[in-house]
Every structure is written in structure tokens, then in C-alpha cells.
Design a protein around this motif. Structure first.
Motif, PDB file in Angstrom:
ATOM      1  N   PHE A  18       0.867  -1.137   0.091  1.00 57.29           N
ATOM      2  CA  PHE A  18       0.054  -0.079   0.072  1.00 57.29           C
ATOM      3  C   PHE A  18       0.812   1.263   0.195  1.00 57.29           C
ATOM      4  O   PHE A  18       2.004   1.179   0.288  1.00 57.29           O
ATOM      5  CB  PHE A  18      -0.851   0.005   1.203  1.00 57.29           C
ATOM      6  N   THR A  19       0.298   2.429  -0.603  1.00 58.28           N
ATOM      7  CA  THR A  19       0.985   3.659  -0.562  1.00 58.28           C
ATOM      8  C   THR A  19      -0.150   4.489  -0.068  1.00 58.28           C
ATOM      9  O   THR A  19      -1.187   4.109   0.099  1.00 58.28           O
ATOM     10  CB  THR A  19       1.622   4.043  -2.049  1.00 58.28           C
ATOM     11  N   GLN A  20       0.503   5.877  -0.084  1.00 60.40           N
ATOM     12  CA  GLN A  20      -0.577   6.985   0.530  1.00 60.40           C
ATOM     13  C   GLN A  20      -1.659   7.049  -0.497  1.00 60.40           C
ATOM     14  O   GLN A  20      -2.898   7.502   0.127  1.00 60.40           O
ATOM     15  CB  GLN A  20       0.109   8.372   0.669  1.00 60.40           C
ATOM     16  N   ARG A  21      -1.736   6.507  -1.605  1.00 59.48           N
ATOM     17  CA  ARG A  21      -3.012   6.793  -2.538  1.00 59.48           C
ATOM     18  C   ARG A  21      -3.629   5.104  -2.175  1.00 59.48           C
ATOM     19  O   ARG A  21      -4.782   5.172  -3.156  1.00 59.48           O
ATOM     20  CB  ARG A  21      -2.480   6.614  -3.887  1.00 59.48           C
ATOM     21  N   GLY A  22      -3.327   4.239  -1.932  1.00 56.55           N
ATOM     22  CA  GLY A  22      -3.972   3.189  -1.457  1.00 56.55           C
ATOM     23  C   GLY A  22      -3.268   1.743  -1.881  1.00 56.55           C
ATOM     24  O   GLY A  22      -2.184   1.960  -1.902  1.00 56.55           O
ATOM     25  N   PHE A  23      -4.006   0.993  -2.147  1.00 56.01           N
ATOM     26  CA  PHE A  23      -3.643  -0.448  -2.918  1.00 56.01           C
ATOM     27  C   PHE A  23      -2.566   0.010  -4.015  1.00 56.01           C
ATOM     28  O   PHE A  23      -2.934   0.506  -4.891  1.00 56.01           O
ATOM     29  CB  PHE A  23      -4.423  -1.435  -3.015  1.00 56.01           C
ATOM     30  N   SER A  24      -1.462  -0.803  -4.025  1.00 59.75           N
ATOM     31  CA  SER A  24      -0.366  -0.580  -4.781  1.00 59.75           C
ATOM     32  C   SER A  24      -0.230  -1.629  -5.881  1.00 59.75           C
ATOM     33  O   SER A  24      -0.434  -1.734  -6.972  1.00 59.75           O
ATOM     34  CB  SER A  24       0.733   0.045  -4.298  1.00 59.75           C
ATOM     35  N   SER A  25       0.197  -2.991  -5.167  1.00 57.88           N
ATOM     36  CA  SER A  25       0.517  -4.276  -5.870  1.00 57.88           C
ATOM     37  C   SER A  25       0.496  -5.226  -4.847  1.00 57.88           C
ATOM     38  O   SER A  25       0.437  -5.237  -3.492  1.00 57.88           O
ATOM     39  CB  SER A  25       1.833  -4.052  -6.542  1.00 57.88           C
ATOM     40  N   TRP A  26       0.819  -6.496  -5.180  1.00 60.72           N
ATOM     41  CA  TRP A  26       0.698  -7.560  -4.546  1.00 60.72           C
ATOM     42  C   TRP A  26       2.055  -8.624  -5.074  1.00 60.72           C
ATOM     43  O   TRP A  26       2.332  -8.425  -6.050  1.00 60.72           O
ATOM     44  CB  TRP A  26      -0.748  -8.582  -4.435  1.00 60.72           C
ATOM     45  N   SER A  27       2.384  -9.527  -4.066  1.00 59.63           N
ATOM     46  CA  SER A  27       3.815 -10.115  -4.387  1.00 59.63           C
ATOM     47  C   SER A  27       3.330 -11.333  -3.746  1.00 59.63           C
ATOM     48  O   SER A  27       2.523 -11.680  -2.774  1.00 59.63           O
ATOM     49  CB  SER A  27       4.933  -9.625  -3.680  1.00 59.63           C
ATOM     50  N   ILE A  28       3.934 -12.463  -4.234  1.00 61.97           N
ATOM     51  CA  ILE A  28       4.174 -14.000  -3.865  1.00 61.97           C
ATOM     52  C   ILE A  28       5.439 -14.269  -3.329  1.00 61.97           C
ATOM     53  O   ILE A  28       6.234 -14.067  -4.360  1.00 61.97           O
ATOM     54  CB  ILE A  28       3.391 -14.899  -4.606  1.00 61.97           C
ATOM     55  N   LYS A  29       5.707 -14.649  -2.097  1.00 64.33           N
ATOM     56  CA  LYS A  29       7.103 -15.030  -1.813  1.00 64.33           C
ATOM     57  C   LYS A  29       7.274 -16.286  -1.157  1.00 64.33           C
ATOM     58  O   LYS A  29       6.682 -16.704   0.057  1.00 64.33           O
ATOM     59  CB  LYS A  29       7.740 -13.993  -1.002  1.00 64.33           C
TER      60      LYS A  29
END
Length: 57
Positions: A18-29
Motif C-alpha cells: 500500500f502507498t498513500q494513494r491506497g493499494f499498490s501491488s501484490w507479491s508472492i514470496k
């Protein structure tokens, strides 16, 4: 240069960014391997400060 807000929420191998604008991306690790939805890149952590990255191209 202003202050940036960034946050990460982990749910097992799934990471939501998340950034200040909201949801940004998702990751799998999983182990040393990871994939990011925004960069669409695979990354493998190598010993020490090194890592290997394969872009979407």
C-alpha cells in the motif's frame, strides 16, 4: 522532497503493498523466489546482498 507513506501486509506467502494513494501491488514470496504484480518480474535471492531478477520481457 516530501515524506512517503508505504505499508506492507503479509498473509503467509501473499504480500499486499500500500502507498498513500491506497493499494499498490501484490507479491508472492515462496522461499527465495518471489513475483511482483506491478513489475511482473521474478526475483530470486542469492547469498549475501545479491539477487537475480527476470523482467516480463
Amino acid at each position: 522532497m516530501g515524506i512517503m507513506y508505504r505499508s506492507r501486509k503479509k498473509f503467509g506467502p501473499l504480500i499486499l503493498n500500500f502507498t498513500q494513494r491506497g493499494f499498490s501491488s501484490w507479491s508472492i514470496k515462496i522461499g527465495r523466489w518471489s513475483w511482483n504484480s506491478k513489475a511482473r518480474a521474478h526475483r530470486v535471492d542469492l547469498p549475501g546482498p545479491l539477487s537475480w531478477k527476470q523482467d516480463k520481457s
